[in-house]
Design an enzyme around this catalytic site. Structure first.
Site, short mmCIF file in Angstrom:
data_model
loop_
_atom_site.label_atom_id
_atom_site.label_comp_id
_atom_site.label_asym_id
_atom_site.label_seq_id
_atom_site.Cartn_x
_atom_site.Cartn_y
_atom_site.Cartn_z
N GLY A 52 7.52 -7.42 60.31
CA GLY A 52 7.56 -7.35 61.77
C GLY A 52 9.01 -7.35 62.21
O GLY A 52 9.90 -7.24 61.38
N CYS B 111 17.64 -5.11 55.35
CA CYS B 111 17.68 -6.57 55.39
C CYS B 111 18.04 -7.18 54.04
O CYS B 111 18.21 -8.40 53.93
CB CYS B 111 16.33 -7.14 55.85
SG CYS B 111 16.04 -6.86 57.59
N TYR C 216 12.44 -12.14 53.78
CA TYR C 216 12.00 -10.74 53.81
C TYR C 216 12.98 -9.88 52.99
O TYR C 216 12.58 -9.04 52.18
CB TYR C 216 11.93 -10.28 55.27
CG TYR C 216 11.70 -8.80 55.48
CD1 TYR C 216 10.45 -8.22 55.30
CD2 TYR C 216 12.75 -7.98 55.91
CE1 TYR C 216 10.26 -6.87 55.52
CE2 TYR C 216 12.56 -6.63 56.13
CZ TYR C 216 11.31 -6.07 55.94
OH TYR C 216 11.13 -4.72 56.15
N ASN D 233 16.04 0.10 60.59
CA ASN D 233 15.47 0.14 61.95
C ASN D 233 14.91 1.50 62.36
O ASN D 233 15.56 2.26 63.08
CB ASN D 233 16.52 -0.26 62.98
CG ASN D 233 16.85 -1.73 62.90
OD1 ASN D 233 15.96 -2.56 62.76
ND2 ASN D 233 18.12 -2.04 62.96
#
Ligand code: NAD
Length: 323
Positions: free
Chosen positions: A76, A120, A149, A178
């Protein structure tokens, strides 16, 4: 006719990827816990199932497939992955999916598989300066992601690459930065920044205000879905294994992102900065490697992508008001 499996075909990127593969003439099997939320799936066959369950994986990979795209993950936006409250689920669920999917492909002699990692996984210490983050692929180690994550993504990247080395599988690994566009999550807590700002702007009265987590000076880049899929397909058809960034190198502050959404909407809004989960201070895709290896890199501007995304979210907002 080439046959592909898309894992996570009910999600944002997976549902768009199914459409893209169908347009290219593939026969596609989708698998997910759910059907796509905003449009019917384009898949020829869709299995509702939990990829943490090995018997589901055996059913999914029940014969020869030319390509597998593994996009399923427990994920998410910042409100989900950076609060710390979902860490155990994120690590357990996504790692189990990856272990199962990859091993079932190996046992079925399905060799060509794409894995979606994330920006990430880059070390936090290289992303403290919002004006000068380093996300070059080679900067991944020594590892220090700022979220569980990111650690799971790093583990799974290595898992795929290890199966490639030890079992002769043709794995392809991309680190997405993104991704946004229509038919993505736009409310409910799992949405990402572009969708969240489009929603907030669409819901606000002109001359009103919107809320933003943090001072808005943190930087990011955002890639439109079609360009992401172009990168994925090019990587799959190339001889390059990766890991490689698939992202935009147009870095903007979150304040600039919000301003763009306001400009597209034709609204003049003030911004209330409030505390919230933020992630690293700066992040931008480094596109030197993708350009070198694939002779291609994304070029569409953020503004162009937002112009295609805002009307869809504004429509969702309007329809949810009617209910
Ligand atoms: P998404 O959440 O929309 O899609 C993921 C899908 O996986 C969901 O539909 C979900 O139901 C499914 N899923 C979760 N657990 C499952 C399970 N146990 N069995 C079967 N299906 C399951 O996310 P997305 O934005 O489409 O992202 C796709 C992939 O790309 C993910 O691996 C994500 O980590 C990665 N990624 C995305 C972004 C981005 O900006 N969207 C950035 C970096 C990496």
């Amino acid at each position: 006719m080439k046959k592909a499996v898309v894992c996570g075909a009910g999600g944002f990127i997976g549902s768009h990827l199914v459409k893209r593969l169908k347009n290219e003439g593939f026969w596609v099997r989708g698998v997910d816990l759910k059907y796509p939320e905003y449009a019917p799936t384009a898949a020829d066959d869709f299995i509702i199932g939990d990829l943490r369950d090995t018997t589901v994986c055996q059913r999914v990979f029940d014969g020869p497939f030319d390509q597998v795209y593994q996009l399923a993950a427990d994920m998410g936006g910042a409100g989900y992955i950076f609060t710390g409250e979902n860490d155990a689920d994120i690590m357990h669920n996504s790692a189990t999916i990856n272990l199962n999917v990859l091993d079932n492909c190996y046992k079925r002699n399905i060799k060509h598989i794409f894995y979606s990692s994330s920006a990430c996984m880059y070390p936090e210490h290289n992303q403290l300066d919002p004006d000068n983050p380093n996300c070059e692929e080679s900067s991944a180690y020594p590892a220090n992601p700022d979220s569980e994550y990111g650690w799971e993504k790093l583990f799974s990247e290595r898992l795929y690459l290890a199966y490639g080395r030890n079992h002769g599988m043709k794995v392809r690994v991309a680190r997405f930065h993104n991704i946004f566009g229509p038919e993505g999550t736009w409310d409910g807590g799992k949405e990402k920044a572009p969708a969240a700002f489009c929603r907030k702007v669409a819901m606000a009265e002109d001359n009103g205000s919107i809320e933003m987590w943090g001072d808005g000076k943190q930087t990011r880049s955002f890639l439109y879905i079609d360009e992401c899929l172009e990168g994925v397909r090019r990587l799959m058809e190339s001889d390059f294994e990766g890991p490689v960034n698939i992202g935009s190198d147009e870095m903007v502050s979150i304040n600039q992102l919000a301003q763009m959404a306001m400009e597209i909407a034709g609204k003049n809004l003030s911004v209330n900065h409030i505390p919230g989960p933020l992630g690293v201070r700066g992040r931008n895709s480094d596109n030197n490697l993708i350009h070198e290896k694939l002779g291609w890199k994304p070029t569409e501007t953020l503004y162009e992508g937002l112009k295609k995304t805002y009307p869809w979210i504004a429509q969702q907002v309007a329809e949810s008001y009617k209910k």
